[in-house]
Design a protein around this motif. Structure first.
Motif, short mmCIF file in Angstrom:
data_model
loop_
_atom_site.label_atom_id
_atom_site.label_comp_id
_atom_site.label_asym_id
_atom_site.label_seq_id
_atom_site.Cartn_x
_atom_site.Cartn_y
_atom_site.Cartn_z
N ASP A 24 0.83 -1.20 0.00
CA ASP A 24 0.00 0.00 0.00
C ASP A 24 0.87 1.25 0.00
O ASP A 24 0.58 2.21 -0.71
N SER A 28 0.92 4.23 -2.80
CA SER A 28 0.73 5.64 -2.46
C SER A 28 1.93 6.48 -2.88
O SER A 28 1.77 7.61 -3.34
N SER A 94 -4.84 8.05 0.34
CA SER A 94 -4.73 6.68 -0.17
C SER A 94 -4.43 6.78 -1.66
O SER A 94 -4.27 7.87 -2.19
N ASP A 95 -4.43 5.64 -2.34
CA ASP A 95 -4.20 5.64 -3.78
C ASP A 95 -5.32 6.34 -4.55
O ASP A 95 -5.15 6.70 -5.70
#
Length: 139
Positions: A24, A28, A94-95
């Motif tokens: 994650d 990001s 977040s993404d």
């Protein structure tokens, strides 16, 4: 034997958890790099029709969470002029989500598309859509 199995399972779980978090983080980081790599130019926002002058407006997202917008527009005689800049802040959540802060107000943004050449995101509760690209003027 039972203690060894529990210990092994907890170690495996910890490794899986750590690797999913780093994945994650890497995603990001990649999103942040794409957003901050170069200046973005306004292609469109909402339903407004923009001319080439408006499309020279620059959105400069920085890695230290600054956002400088240099706005261009037409004057009363249809001459293209720099009309001012706005210093804001932003934070990648977040993404797919980030926040822009303007005058103490947080505006939630949802990333729709992000490539090397195009950045599309919706702002606020009404999903006001911004399209940015790498081309000043006509995109």
């Amino acid at each position: 034997m039972k203690n060894k199995t529990l210990k092994l399972l907890s170690i495996l779980f910890s490794i899986m958890l750590a690797s999913s978090c780093s994945s994650d983080d890497e995603g990001s980081e990649m999103v942040a790099e794409l957003i901050t790599d170069e200046d973005w130019y306004l292609e469109s926002f909402g339903d407004f029709v923009l001319g080439d002058c408006d499309k020279q407006s620059i959105y400069n997202f920085t890695m230290n969470e600054g956002l400088v917008i240099d706005a261009y527009g037409y004057d009363g005689e249809f001459n293209c002029n720099f009309i001012g800049n706005n210093n804001l802040s932003w934070e990648l959540l977040s993404d797919t989500e980030f926040i822009i802060t303007e005058d103490g107000e947080d505006l939630m943004c949802i990333i729709i598309t992000l490539t090397e050449d195009e950045f599309v995101f919706d702002v606020g509760e009404d999903s006001f859509r911004y399209v940015l690209d790498k081309n000043p003027g006509d995109g």
